[in-house]
Motif scaffolding. Structure first.
Motif, PDB file in Angstrom:
ATOM      1  N   GLU A  42      17.029  26.673  23.422  1.00  0.00           N
ATOM      2  CA  GLU A  42      15.663  26.656  23.280  1.00  0.00           C
ATOM      3  C   GLU A  42      14.528  26.125  22.371  1.00  0.00           C
ATOM      4  O   GLU A  42      15.152  26.888  21.189  1.00  0.00           O
ATOM      5  CB  GLU A  42      14.976  28.138  23.907  1.00  0.00           C
ATOM      6  CG  GLU A  42      13.659  27.991  24.397  1.00  0.00           C
ATOM      7  CD  GLU A  42      12.981  29.102  24.900  1.00  0.00           C
ATOM      8  OE1 GLU A  42      12.704  29.587  26.281  1.00  0.00           O
ATOM      9  OE2 GLU A  42      13.201  30.305  24.276  1.00  0.00           O
ATOM     10  N   VAL A  43      13.697  25.342  22.362  1.00  0.00           N
ATOM     11  CA  VAL A  43      13.240  24.912  21.294  1.00  0.00           C
ATOM     12  C   VAL A  43      11.743  25.017  21.198  1.00  0.00           C
ATOM     13  O   VAL A  43      10.992  25.020  22.296  1.00  0.00           O
ATOM     14  CB  VAL A  43      13.168  23.191  21.293  1.00  0.00           C
ATOM     15  CG1 VAL A  43      12.423  22.547  20.117  1.00  0.00           C
ATOM     16  CG2 VAL A  43      14.891  22.505  21.330  1.00  0.00           C
ATOM     17  N   HIS A  44      11.215  25.722  20.060  1.00  0.00           N
ATOM     18  CA  HIS A  44       9.958  26.137  20.030  1.00  0.00           C
ATOM     19  C   HIS A  44       9.218  25.313  18.956  1.00  0.00           C
ATOM     20  O   HIS A  44       9.673  25.145  17.653  1.00  0.00           O
ATOM     21  CB  HIS A  44       9.890  27.659  19.311  1.00  0.00           C
ATOM     22  CG  HIS A  44      10.454  28.539  20.307  1.00  0.00           C
ATOM     23  ND1 HIS A  44       9.862  29.614  20.974  1.00  0.00           N
ATOM     24  CD2 HIS A  44      11.779  28.895  20.949  1.00  0.00           C
ATOM     25  CE1 HIS A  44      10.390  30.215  21.796  1.00  0.00           C
ATOM     26  NE2 HIS A  44      11.723  29.729  21.640  1.00  0.00           N
ATOM     27  N   ALA A  45       8.036  24.649  19.570  1.00  0.00           N
ATOM     28  CA  ALA A  45       7.483  23.791  18.461  1.00  0.00           C
ATOM     29  C   ALA A  45       6.257  24.271  18.252  1.00  0.00           C
ATOM     30  O   ALA A  45       5.372  25.336  18.638  1.00  0.00           O
ATOM     31  CB  ALA A  45       6.806  22.484  19.367  1.00  0.00           C
ATOM     32  N   VAL A  46       6.118  24.524  16.588  1.00  0.00           N
ATOM     33  CA  VAL A  46       5.004  25.196  15.852  1.00  0.00           C
ATOM     34  C   VAL A  46       4.033  24.396  15.255  1.00  0.00           C
ATOM     35  O   VAL A  46       4.257  23.574  14.716  1.00  0.00           O
ATOM     36  CB  VAL A  46       5.444  26.165  14.684  1.00  0.00           C
ATOM     37  CG1 VAL A  46       4.563  26.756  14.035  1.00  0.00           C
ATOM     38  CG2 VAL A  46       6.619  27.084  15.065  1.00  0.00           C
ATOM     39  N   TRP A  47       2.765  24.562  16.285  1.00  0.00           N
ATOM     40  CA  TRP A  47       1.588  23.630  15.781  1.00  0.00           C
ATOM     41  C   TRP A  47       0.550  24.533  15.001  1.00  0.00           C
ATOM     42  O   TRP A  47      -0.075  25.382  15.967  1.00  0.00           O
ATOM     43  CB  TRP A  47       1.138  23.008  16.823  1.00  0.00           C
ATOM     44  CG  TRP A  47      -0.119  22.090  16.858  1.00  0.00           C
ATOM     45  CD1 TRP A  47      -1.338  22.531  17.050  1.00  0.00           C
ATOM     46  CD2 TRP A  47      -0.234  20.755  16.804  1.00  0.00           C
ATOM     47  NE1 TRP A  47      -2.426  21.374  16.727  1.00  0.00           N
ATOM     48  CE2 TRP A  47      -1.601  20.394  16.885  1.00  0.00           C
ATOM     49  CE3 TRP A  47       0.642  19.807  17.062  1.00  0.00           C
ATOM     50  CZ2 TRP A  47      -1.946  19.197  16.686  1.00  0.00           C
ATOM     51  CZ3 TRP A  47       0.242  18.355  16.824  1.00  0.00           C
ATOM     52  CH2 TRP A  47      -0.918  18.105  16.805  1.00  0.00           C
ATOM     53  N   VAL A  48       0.334  24.146  13.761  1.00  0.00           N
ATOM     54  CA  VAL A  48      -0.958  25.104  13.131  1.00  0.00           C
ATOM     55  C   VAL A  48      -2.091  24.443  13.510  1.00  0.00           C
ATOM     56  O   VAL A  48      -2.593  23.203  13.219  1.00  0.00           O
ATOM     57  CB  VAL A  48      -0.611  25.011  11.631  1.00  0.00           C
ATOM     58  CG1 VAL A  48      -1.487  25.616  10.976  1.00  0.00           C
ATOM     59  CG2 VAL A  48       0.902  25.227  11.437  1.00  0.00           C
ATOM     60  N   GLY A  49      -2.862  25.218  14.248  1.00  0.00           N
ATOM     61  CA  GLY A  49      -4.098  24.813  14.804  1.00  0.00           C
ATOM     62  C   GLY A  49      -4.204  24.819  16.439  1.00  0.00           C
ATOM     63  O   GLY A  49      -3.377  25.617  16.914  1.00  0.00           O
ATOM     64  N   ASP A  50      -5.312  24.166  16.849  1.00  0.00           N
ATOM     65  CA  ASP A  50      -5.415  24.131  18.420  1.00  0.00           C
ATOM     66  C   ASP A  50      -5.267  22.670  18.927  1.00  0.00           C
ATOM     67  O   ASP A  50      -4.964  22.002  18.088  1.00  0.00           O
ATOM     68  CB  ASP A  50      -6.488  25.022  18.816  1.00  0.00           C
ATOM     69  CG  ASP A  50      -7.884  24.171  18.392  1.00  0.00           C
ATOM     70  OD1 ASP A  50      -7.681  23.141  17.730  1.00  0.00           O
ATOM     71  OD2 ASP A  50      -8.954  24.554  18.381  1.00  0.00           O
ATOM     72  N   ARG A  51      -5.374  22.697  20.337  1.00  0.00           N
ATOM     73  CA  ARG A  51      -5.346  21.282  20.910  1.00  0.00           C
ATOM     74  C   ARG A  51      -3.892  20.563  20.592  1.00  0.00           C
ATOM     75  O   ARG A  51      -3.901  19.338  20.427  1.00  0.00           O
ATOM     76  CB  ARG A  51      -6.517  20.196  20.573  1.00  0.00           C
ATOM     77  CG  ARG A  51      -7.848  21.159  21.122  1.00  0.00           C
ATOM     78  CD  ARG A  51      -8.803  20.282  20.595  1.00  0.00           C
ATOM     79  NE  ARG A  51     -10.174  20.780  20.915  1.00  0.00           N
ATOM     80  CZ  ARG A  51     -11.615  20.430  20.700  1.00  0.00           C
ATOM     81  NH1 ARG A  51     -11.542  19.201  20.272  1.00  0.00           N
ATOM     82  NH2 ARG A  51     -12.399  20.985  21.066  1.00  0.00           N
ATOM     83  N   ALA A  52      -3.024  21.205  20.647  1.00  0.00           N
ATOM     84  CA  ALA A  52      -1.575  20.430  20.396  1.00  0.00           C
ATOM     85  C   ALA A  52      -1.316  19.525  21.724  1.00  0.00           C
ATOM     86  O   ALA A  52      -1.560  20.088  22.674  1.00  0.00           O
ATOM     87  CB  ALA A  52      -0.454  21.641  20.356  1.00  0.00           C
ATOM     88  N   PRO A  53      -0.887  18.518  21.502  1.00  0.00           N
ATOM     89  CA  PRO A  53      -0.351  17.495  22.616  1.00  0.00           C
ATOM     90  C   PRO A  53       0.835  17.816  23.120  1.00  0.00           C
ATOM     91  O   PRO A  53       1.985  17.497  22.981  1.00  0.00           O
ATOM     92  CB  PRO A  53      -0.069  16.135  21.653  1.00  0.00           C
ATOM     93  CG  PRO A  53       0.142  16.514  20.318  1.00  0.00           C
ATOM     94  CD  PRO A  53      -0.391  17.989  20.019  1.00  0.00           C
ATOM     95  N   ALA A  54       0.739  19.017  24.072  1.00  0.00           N
ATOM     96  CA  ALA A  54       1.855  19.476  24.558  1.00  0.00           C
ATOM     97  C   ALA A  54       2.710  18.765  25.279  1.00  0.00           C
ATOM     98  O   ALA A  54       3.873  18.676  25.488  1.00  0.00           O
ATOM     99  CB  ALA A  54       1.485  20.752  25.479  1.00  0.00           C
ATOM    100  N   ALA A  55       2.078  17.611  25.945  1.00  0.00           N
ATOM    101  CA  ALA A  55       2.968  16.603  26.955  1.00  0.00           C
ATOM    102  C   ALA A  55       4.107  15.982  25.952  1.00  0.00           C
ATOM    103  O   ALA A  55       5.163  15.666  26.403  1.00  0.00           O
ATOM    104  CB  ALA A  55       2.169  15.921  27.808  1.00  0.00           C
ATOM    105  N   GLU A  56       3.357  15.453  24.807  1.00  0.00           N
ATOM    106  CA  GLU A  56       4.114  14.602  23.998  1.00  0.00           C
ATOM    107  C   GLU A  56       5.363  15.287  23.392  1.00  0.00           C
ATOM    108  O   GLU A  56       6.343  15.041  23.033  1.00  0.00           O
ATOM    109  CB  GLU A  56       3.213  14.052  23.030  1.00  0.00           C
ATOM    110  CG  GLU A  56       4.008  13.153  21.830  1.00  0.00           C
ATOM    111  CD  GLU A  56       3.111  12.550  20.716  1.00  0.00           C
ATOM    112  OE1 GLU A  56       3.284  11.751  20.234  1.00  0.00           O
ATOM    113  OE2 GLU A  56       1.838  13.051  20.839  1.00  0.00           O
ATOM    114  N   LEU A  57       4.885  16.669  22.835  1.00  0.00           N
ATOM    115  CA  LEU A  57       6.074  17.373  22.119  1.00  0.00           C
ATOM    116  C   LEU A  57       7.040  17.839  23.099  1.00  0.00           C
ATOM    117  O   LEU A  57       8.277  17.866  22.697  1.00  0.00           O
ATOM    118  CB  LEU A  57       5.227  18.826  21.713  1.00  0.00           C
ATOM    119  CG  LEU A  57       4.135  18.703  20.848  1.00  0.00           C
ATOM    120  CD1 LEU A  57       3.604  20.030  20.065  1.00  0.00           C
ATOM    121  CD2 LEU A  57       4.559  17.646  19.646  1.00  0.00           C
TER     122      LEU A  57
END
Length: 329
Positions: A42-57
């Motif tokens: 399982e892959v967890h993407a860690v984005w510091v901040g808000d409004r992460a481009p979830a679909a692209e990730l």
């Protein structure tokens, strides 16, 4: 006893630090996500901040996207980034953390290792599970040795070199789970006050550390980098230099490639008037294809170049640039 508690077992999920600037994902982050999804965890993407481009990730491999707000300090400090990663690691499901092997990424890796006791490997070209351990492969000693470094503890932090993996999006990726978290800034992050920021001058060339093509000028250019820059622009690449060239003031020190400069791993490296000294080779040995032009047939660079041209740079470089421009129309 679970896998995280059993030292030496490559257990848990994979966390990927998503490096971004003003909301735009850096190419190295997409490479890391591609690598992570190939590990079968399982892959967890860690984005510091808000409004992460979830679909692209998600398209590149993320199953879970963590948007982490760091309160009490500048979120772009490396100490703050570590605070964000620790907020995700607190759940105890991650066994491998992937970060880019850049100046900032290596500092994040070091800080995270000190706080968690993790094993760290930097400048990595690949990761796999071997004999029950997360094992990272990298070249050392100026590219003279290929090594496999196994992390025997419960948490591995691995800094992966740019272009070690080609970023590939997958079709039909499911919507990722988005988790919003808040991390309290650590004392290390609160100790720093950012009073101003100065944006680097805009350039159409890619960043040196991330470029797929790098054209490097050495002593042989004799102070004239115009031809180096012209060839780099034709190839859509970045401009680099040897230590001699930067020490002479022919180009800024930020362009220096080598053990005491920027470490690069482009798909194509072109050395113009570069001797190939060991301290320079140590910063570019991971290049996929090496092309060298030098008027000295005994120059060390020809020992590791894939293609070599012995000739006068003032004749070879204009001809090479003109031919490439003609072929590109």
């Amino acid at each position: 006893m679970n896998e995280r508690e059993n030292g030496g077992q490559a257990g848990g999920s994979v966390a990927v630090l998503v490096d971004h600037l003003d909301g735009t994902v850096r190419p190295t982050a997409l490479e890391l996500l591609t690598l992570a999804r190939g590990l079968g965890r399982e892959v967890h993407a860690v984005w510091v901040g808000d409004r992460a481009p979830a679909a692209e990730l998600a398209a590149h491999g993320a199953d879970v996207v963590h948007e982490v707000e760091v309160s009490g300090a500048d979120a772009r400090l490396t100490a703050s980034v570590v605070d964000a990663l620790q907020a995700v690691l607190a759940a105890g499901v991650v066994g491998l953390v992937l970060v880019p092997s850049t100046f900032e990424g290596r500092e994040v890796a070091a800080r995270l290792a000190v706080r968690t006791g993790a094993g760290v490997v930097t400048g990595v070209s690949g990761v796999a599970v071997e004999d029950g351990c997360w094992t990272a492969r990298k070249t050392v000693l100026a590219g003279g040795w290929d090594t496999a470094c196994a992390v025997t503890g419960p948490l591995a932090v691995v800094a992966v070199a740019p272009h070690a993996v080609q970023a590939l999006a997958r079709d039909g990726a499911a919507e990722p789970v988005v988790v919003r978290r808040t991390a309290e800034a650590s004392a290390a992050a609160r100790a720093v006050t950012v009073v101003s920021r100065t944006r680097r001058p805009a350039s159409e060339r890619p960043p040196l550390a991330e470029a797929e093509v790098v054209v490097v000028g050495g002593r042989g250019v004799e102070g004239d980098f115009s031809g180096v820059e012209e060839l780099a622009d034709v190839l859509g690449g970045a401009v680099g230099a040897t230590r001699v060239a930067t020490d002479e003031g022919w180009i800024g020190h930020e362009a220096q490639v080598g053990q005491t400069g920027v470490t690069i791993s482009p798909r194509l490296y072109v050395g113009l008037g570069v001797s190939g000294a060991v301290h320079h080779k140590g910063g570019m040995a991971a290049s996929a294809t090496v092309v060298a032009v030098n008027n000295d047939p005994d120059a060390p660079v020809f020992e590791f170049a894939d293609y070599g041209i012995v000739g006068d740079l003032t004749e070879v470089l204009p001809a090479l640039t003109a031919e490439l421009r003609r072929r590109r129309g």
